[in-house]
Design an enzyme around this catalytic site. Structure first.
Site, PDB file in Angstrom:
ATOM      1  N   HIS A  47       0.853  -1.185   0.000  1.00 59.22           N
ATOM      2  CA  HIS A  47       0.000   0.000   0.000  1.00 59.22           C
ATOM      3  C   HIS A  47       0.890   1.236   0.000  1.00 59.22           C
ATOM      4  CE1 HIS A  47      -3.925  -1.846   1.804  1.00 59.22           C
ATOM      5  NE2 HIS A  47      -3.325  -2.681   0.970  1.00 59.22           N
ATOM      6  N   GLU A  49       0.805   3.888   1.737  1.00 54.41           N
ATOM      7  CA  GLU A  49       1.186   4.333   3.081  1.00 54.41           C
ATOM      8  C   GLU A  49       2.369   3.540   3.626  1.00 54.41           C
ATOM      9  OE1 GLU A  49      -3.448   4.349   3.176  1.00 54.41           O
ATOM     10  OE2 GLU A  49      -1.849   3.353   2.050  1.00 54.41           O
ATOM     11  N   CYS A  77      -6.411   1.952   5.675  1.00 50.48           N
ATOM     12  CA  CYS A  77      -7.060   0.720   6.116  1.00 50.48           C
ATOM     13  C   CYS A  77      -6.499   0.329   7.493  1.00 50.48           C
ATOM     14  CB  CYS A  77      -6.789  -0.379   5.091  1.00 50.48           C
ATOM     15  SG  CYS A  77      -5.068  -0.962   5.084  1.00 50.48           S
TER      16      CYS A  77
END
Length: 148
Positions: A47, A49, A77
């Site tokens: 991801h 992030e 998430c």
């Protein structure tokens, strides 16, 4: 900074990834800028992030990211929110809310859970329209591919 994250997100569809971008800022300077690479790497943890936090840690030479703000186009998430808490980041600023998987206020609020060892300030909705539009165009294109 959110404009930089949106620009970064724009690179993800080039390799089939959902357009999410993240920019890590520490001491007033950008230390990392990444986008989703799950399809590119075949890695469910790739991801934007997590990639930005890992790059920021490498640049700063420490896993403790106190003083860091992460700008991300989509609400993190649970995995990414957990990484923000574990890294001791100060703040996360996100664009579009994620009612299906958001863990910074929509579905869960991991960043502001006093039972955990650290809390991360959450600033939601920054350039949310632009971030939502980017995602909508991507998913519309997948549902209704152009002929030709």
């Amino acid at each position: 900074m959110m404009a930089l994250a949106l620009a970064e997100a724009g690179a993800a569809p080039g390799h089939g990834d959902v357009p999410v971008g993240a920019v890590a800022v520490h001491g007033g300077r950008v230390v990392a800028s990444r986008h989703n690479e799950r399809e590119l790497r075949g890695d469910p943890t790739a991801h934007a992030e997590l990639l930005a936090l890992a790059e920021a840690a490498a640049v700063l030479g420490t896993w403790r990211l106190s003083g860091l703000t992460l700008f991300v186009t989509l609400e993190p998430c649970p995995m990414c929110a957990g990484a923000l808490v574990a890294s001791r980041a100060d703040r996360v600023v996100f664009g579009a809310a994620d009612p299906k998987a958001g863990a910074c206020g929509s579905l869960y609020n991991l960043c502001a859970d006093p039972r955990l060892n650290h809390e991360v300030e959450v600033v939601p909705g920054v350039q949310a329209g632009e971030a939502s539009s980017l995602l909508t165009r991507f998913f519309d294109g997948r549902r209704h591919p152009r002929a030709g």
